[in-house]
Design a protein around this motif. Sequence first.
Motif, mmCIF file in Angstrom:
data_model
loop_
_atom_site.group_PDB
_atom_site.id
_atom_site.type_symbol
_atom_site.label_atom_id
_atom_site.label_comp_id
_atom_site.label_asym_id
_atom_site.label_seq_id
_atom_site.Cartn_x
_atom_site.Cartn_y
_atom_site.Cartn_z
ATOM 1 N N THR A 139 3.597 16.265 8.982
ATOM 2 C CA THR A 139 3.457 15.620 7.678
ATOM 3 C C THR A 139 2.121 15.845 6.986
ATOM 4 N N GLY A 140 1.087 16.217 7.699
ATOM 5 C CA GLY A 140 -0.227 16.327 7.083
ATOM 6 C C GLY A 140 -0.888 14.982 6.877
ATOM 7 N N TYR A 141 -0.310 13.924 7.388
ATOM 8 C CA TYR A 141 -0.856 12.569 7.428
ATOM 9 C C TYR A 141 -0.870 11.819 6.101
ATOM 10 N N GLN A 142 -0.854 12.475 4.954
ATOM 11 C CA GLN A 142 -0.920 11.742 3.690
ATOM 12 C C GLN A 142 0.306 10.859 3.488
ATOM 13 N N SER A 143 1.488 11.368 3.817
ATOM 14 C CA SER A 143 2.693 10.555 3.658
ATOM 15 C C SER A 143 2.705 9.398 4.653
ATOM 16 N N ILE A 144 2.140 9.609 5.832
ATOM 17 C CA ILE A 144 2.037 8.535 6.826
ATOM 18 C C ILE A 144 1.111 7.447 6.304
ATOM 19 N N LEU A 145 -0.020 7.840 5.780
ATOM 20 C CA LEU A 145 -0.977 6.873 5.238
ATOM 21 C C LEU A 145 -0.363 6.105 4.063
ATOM 22 N N LYS A 146 0.344 6.817 3.184
ATOM 23 C CA LYS A 146 1.006 6.154 2.055
ATOM 24 C C LYS A 146 2.060 5.170 2.544
ATOM 25 N N ALA A 147 2.809 5.536 3.583
ATOM 26 C CA ALA A 147 3.831 4.645 4.139
ATOM 27 C C ALA A 147 3.186 3.405 4.740
ATOM 28 N N ALA A 148 2.082 3.593 5.452
ATOM 29 C CA ALA A 148 1.378 2.446 6.032
ATOM 30 C C ALA A 148 0.863 1.527 4.927
ATOM 31 N N GLU A 149 0.275 2.111 3.884
ATOM 32 C CA GLU A 149 -0.226 1.309 2.764
ATOM 33 C C GLU A 149 0.914 0.558 2.086
ATOM 34 N N LYS A 150 2.037 1.229 1.903
ATOM 35 C CA LYS A 150 3.194 0.590 1.271
ATOM 36 C C LYS A 150 3.693 -0.563 2.137
ATOM 37 N N SER A 151 3.706 -0.359 3.448
ATOM 38 C CA SER A 151 4.157 -1.389 4.376
ATOM 39 C C SER A 151 3.270 -2.617 4.334
ATOM 40 N N LEU A 152 1.994 -2.382 4.072
ATOM 41 C CA LEU A 152 1.002 -3.453 4.114
ATOM 42 C C LEU A 152 0.635 -3.964 2.731
ATOM 43 N N GLU A 153 1.483 -3.714 1.734
ATOM 44 C CA GLU A 153 1.177 -4.187 0.383
ATOM 45 C C GLU A 153 0.812 -5.653 0.450
ATOM 46 N N GLY A 154 -0.283 -5.974 -0.181
ATOM 47 C CA GLY A 154 -0.810 -7.325 -0.113
ATOM 48 C C GLY A 154 -1.813 -7.481 1.013
ATOM 49 N N HIS A 155 -1.869 -6.486 1.906
ATOM 50 C CA HIS A 155 -2.834 -6.528 3.002
ATOM 51 C C HIS A 155 -3.760 -5.321 2.984
ATOM 52 N N VAL A 156 -3.636 -4.493 1.946
ATOM 53 C CA VAL A 156 -4.588 -3.405 1.740
ATOM 54 C C VAL A 156 -5.394 -3.825 0.529
ATOM 55 N N CYS A 157 -6.621 -4.182 0.776
ATOM 56 C CA CYS A 157 -7.451 -4.814 -0.241
ATOM 57 C C CYS A 157 -7.902 -3.817 -1.308
ATOM 58 N N THR A 158 -7.771 -4.230 -2.570
ATOM 59 C CA THR A 158 -8.206 -3.397 -3.699
ATOM 60 C C THR A 158 -9.225 -4.120 -4.569
ATOM 61 N N CYS A 159 -9.692 -5.289 -4.144
ATOM 62 C CA CYS A 159 -10.665 -6.064 -4.924
ATOM 63 C C CYS A 159 -12.023 -5.363 -4.904
ATOM 64 N N VAL A 160 -12.561 -5.028 -6.058
ATOM 65 C CA VAL A 160 -13.813 -4.289 -6.150
ATOM 66 C C VAL A 160 -14.966 -5.046 -5.492
ATOM 67 N N ASP A 161 -14.962 -6.371 -5.588
ATOM 68 C CA ASP A 161 -16.071 -7.153 -5.043
ATOM 69 C C ASP A 161 -15.866 -7.548 -3.574
ATOM 70 N N SER A 162 -14.810 -7.053 -2.956
ATOM 71 C CA SER A 162 -14.510 -7.391 -1.565
ATOM 72 C C SER A 162 -15.079 -6.355 -0.605
ATOM 73 N N PRO A 163 -15.461 -6.776 0.604
ATOM 74 C CA PRO A 163 -15.910 -5.798 1.605
ATOM 75 C C PRO A 163 -14.760 -4.885 2.059
ATOM 76 N N HIS A 164 -13.526 -5.258 1.699
ATOM 77 C CA HIS A 164 -12.371 -4.439 2.069
ATOM 78 C C HIS A 164 -11.918 -3.492 0.954
ATOM 79 N N TYR A 165 -12.681 -3.384 -0.105
ATOM 80 C CA TYR A 165 -12.291 -2.522 -1.213
ATOM 81 C C TYR A 165 -12.090 -1.100 -0.756
ATOM 82 N N LYS A 166 -10.927 -0.513 -1.091
ATOM 83 C CA LYS A 166 -10.640 0.844 -0.637
ATOM 84 C C LYS A 166 -10.927 1.894 -1.705
ATOM 85 N N GLY A 167 -11.218 1.506 -2.921
ATOM 86 C CA GLY A 167 -11.641 2.419 -3.988
ATOM 87 C C GLY A 167 -10.815 3.666 -4.143
ATOM 88 N N LYS A 168 -9.627 3.560 -4.701
ATOM 89 C CA LYS A 168 -8.751 4.729 -4.871
ATOM 90 C C LYS A 168 -9.296 5.700 -5.856
#
Length: 168
Positions: A139-168
Amino acid sequence: MFKRIAFTVNGKAYNFEVDVRESLLDVLRSHLGFTGAKQGCGVGECGACSVLIDGVPCDTCIYLAVWADGKDIKTIEGVAEKNGELSDVQKAFVEEGAVQCGFCTPGLVLTTTALKESGKDYTREELKRELSGHLCRCTGYQSILKAAEKSLEGHVCTCVDSPHYKGK
């Protein structure tokens, strides 16, 4: 030398004797018929044999069956919903094309399931680290990572001011 052990697999109790040198992978596949866990590298490097033991992903090729005494084990065969429908994690892997040949898929789905069940928030980098124990040749891992992120919607932090910000 043999030892009597008892554990549950996907909610069903088992109690029998095993050779103390036998891996949990061999017991699951050969004695119990749970063939979703695959024999890959045999040294705990590829993740193809991963199952959840008490909710934690483990490589069963290097985990002795006697260590599973008293444990709760979940294999890929136990991930789907009770009505037979795919779990949200399995659906995400299919939808994102993260299944390819399927050899690594059971371990990746189980690890992602454990992440989802943890209830924790993950950054993209943390997800990469959590999934890094799995090798995939297709797979080249990108689809795996996208699937994991999709599975964890609401648990992959996107808040800019959070220490968990993933900065897409």
